[in-house]
Design an enzyme around this catalytic site. Structure first.
Site, mmCIF file in Angstrom:
data_model
loop_
_atom_site.group_PDB
_atom_site.id
_atom_site.type_symbol
_atom_site.label_atom_id
_atom_site.label_comp_id
_atom_site.label_asym_id
_atom_site.label_seq_id
_atom_site.Cartn_x
_atom_site.Cartn_y
_atom_site.Cartn_z
ATOM 1 C CB CYS A 73 -0.918 -0.016 1.222
ATOM 2 S SG CYS A 73 -1.979 1.439 1.354
ATOM 3 C CB CYS A 76 1.793 3.418 6.055
ATOM 4 S SG CYS A 76 0.220 4.032 6.638
ATOM 5 C CB CYS A 143 -7.194 1.324 6.555
ATOM 6 S SG CYS A 143 -6.064 2.739 6.408
ATOM 7 C CD GLN A 263 -3.999 20.463 8.642
ATOM 8 O OE1 GLN A 263 -3.452 19.378 8.472
ATOM 9 N NE2 GLN A 263 -3.483 21.596 8.217
ATOM 10 C CE1 TYR A 289 -2.468 30.979 -0.814
ATOM 11 C CE2 TYR A 289 -1.224 31.874 1.047
ATOM 12 C CZ TYR A 289 -1.383 31.699 -0.314
ATOM 13 O OH TYR A 289 -0.469 32.252 -1.182
ATOM 14 C CB CYS A 377 2.394 19.920 4.771
ATOM 15 S SG CYS A 377 1.670 20.302 3.159
#
Length: 421
Positions: A73, A76, A143, A263, A289, A377
């Site tokens: 996947c 992660c 998950c 978030q 923003y 980020c």
């Protein structure tokens, strides 16, 4: 075997780096100290990426991954790494990119923390994208980073598709009926929203069956997707329940809609909000923003006078709703951030998209704003904004890192910039 050796470092995007025979090979899901054997590589984005490999001797930095899909996947990359080591490497990678040494706060919860997941529905599998393969999909059974209820959501979806005979999306032919299932959870309220993204307007009997299969949710949407792009976006229509679900962060309630950004880590969000609050000086704050008012409403709740600017009219509408339900007065406006008069605000908060500030950074340099709180980020975008623009007028006074994204190389940075004398 194509190559063999010990991983000695991590790339900026979290891949293990194997130096062997004068070549540099990037090995996903590997960490410093791993002995790896690489059987096949492919060239991608100008570098050699291990495509077929195995861990011959595990690094002492490894932990036990919780997800049975780890290693295939794409969600992660670092789940096989002990969490304390994840935090250490995140701080080191951030310092390597920006030159800034900063403390990092870990997420209060590293399992079941994501409040949204987008499950792709394809002719071969239903689940999440595989690592390094846009067309590869992992047939998901659970998950652990999203929700304990993931099997329940996926079982309901599969049963619904099977009974109704709806066609999953064919990634190669770009044809089919159902493309994505989006699920959102209010981690602190327990509320659930399900949104099916489809390419068809179904008859009533299909909509009724959809409601029956997901009768346990608080908000149920069917979104009509009018393009062939592979993304979970459409025009949502409320079928049942409430138009919003709520999330409660500290003493602030936020409304969440299928088309609104929020978030993804509800548990770490309060750490991020408190980091911004702790670095904000003065009384008058401009939130650039501003989105759905995540920072603006929080700061207004704490007595700051806040105005927010956002290009997306729907996000502004949501921000105004969030201000109203929390009993605060914030002036949220629709507008281009680059064209916003910066005025006499004490602090400007900027949480730009991943590409960074660019022209807005130039406007800040020319303004009289004393303090900028840059939330990012993407450390590379921040570094470019600072080096090319902001450094001319501002110095870095403080930086705080918050791990909003456990088991990935990503980290959220809050940087306080103060105007030079």
């Amino acid at each position: 075997m194509h190559a063999r050796g010990r991983v000695n470092a991590l790339s900026d995007d979290g891949l293990g780096i194997l130096e062997t025979g004068g070549r540099r090979i990037y090995v996903p899901f590997s960490y410093p100290g791993d002995e790896v054997g690489v059987r096949r590589t492919k060239r991608r984005f100008g570098r050699l990426l291990a495509e077929d490999f195995e861990i011959l001797e595990p690094s002492p930095l490894r932990g036990r991954p919780k997800c049975p899909h780890f290693g295939t996947c794409g969600g992660c990359l670092w789940q096989g790494l002990k969490y304390k080591e994840q935090l250490r490497f995140k701080a080191e990678l951030f310092e390597g990119i920006t030159g800034i040494e900063a403390e990092i706060e870990g997420s209060p919860q590293i399992w079941d923390f994501r409040n949204v997941s987008n499950f792709i529905v394809t002719t071969s599998r239903i689940g999440l994208k595989g690592y390094g393969s846009p067309s590869g999909v992992v047939n998901l059974s659970e998950c652990p980073v999203f929700s304990k209820r993931t099997p329940e959501y996926l079982r309901a979806l599969r049963d619904f598709l099977s009974e109704m005979g709806l066609k999953p999306w064919n990634l190669k032919r770009k044809a089919g009926d159902v493309h994505y299932l989006q699920v959102r959870e209010g981690k602190f309220t327990g509320e659930v929203m399900v949104n099916l993204i489809a390419h068809v307007n179904p008859p009533d009997e299909i909509l009724e069956a959809f409601q029956d299969y997901f009768s346990f949710v608080d908000s149920l949407y069917w979104s009509l997707k009018g393009d062939e792009r592979d993304d979970p976006r459409g025009e949502p229509e409320l079928l049942d329940g409430e138009p919003f679900i709520r999330e409660r962060i500290g003493d602030v309630t936020y409304l969440i809609h299928p088309n609104s950004f929020f978030q993804t880590n509800s548990y770490a969000l309060e750490l991020l909000l408190r980091a911004v609050e702790g670095l904000t000086d003065g009384e008058k704050v401009l939130d650039l923003y501003s989105g759905v008012g995540t920072f603006g409403v929080w700061l207004a709740k704490r007595g700051f006078t806040v105005a927010g600017v956002e290009l997306n009219p729907f996000a502004v509408e949501m921000a105004r709703e969030n201000a109203e339900i929390n009993g605060v007065n914030v002036k949220f406006s629709v507008g281009r951030v680059e064209e916003t008069p910066l005025g006499d605000y004490d602090t400007v908060i900027a949480d730009p998209p991943r590409k960074g500030l660019r022209e807005t950074a130039e406007s800040l340099v020319k303004s009289s704003v004393e303090q900028v709180i840059y939330v990012s980020c993407n450390p590379k975008a921040f570094q470019l904004d600072y080096k090319n623009y902001l450094k001319r007028a501002y110095r870095i006074e403080d930086t705080r890192l918050v791990d909003m994204f456990p088991h990935t190389p990503h980290v959220e940075a809050v940087v306080k910039l103060v105007r030079k004398n």
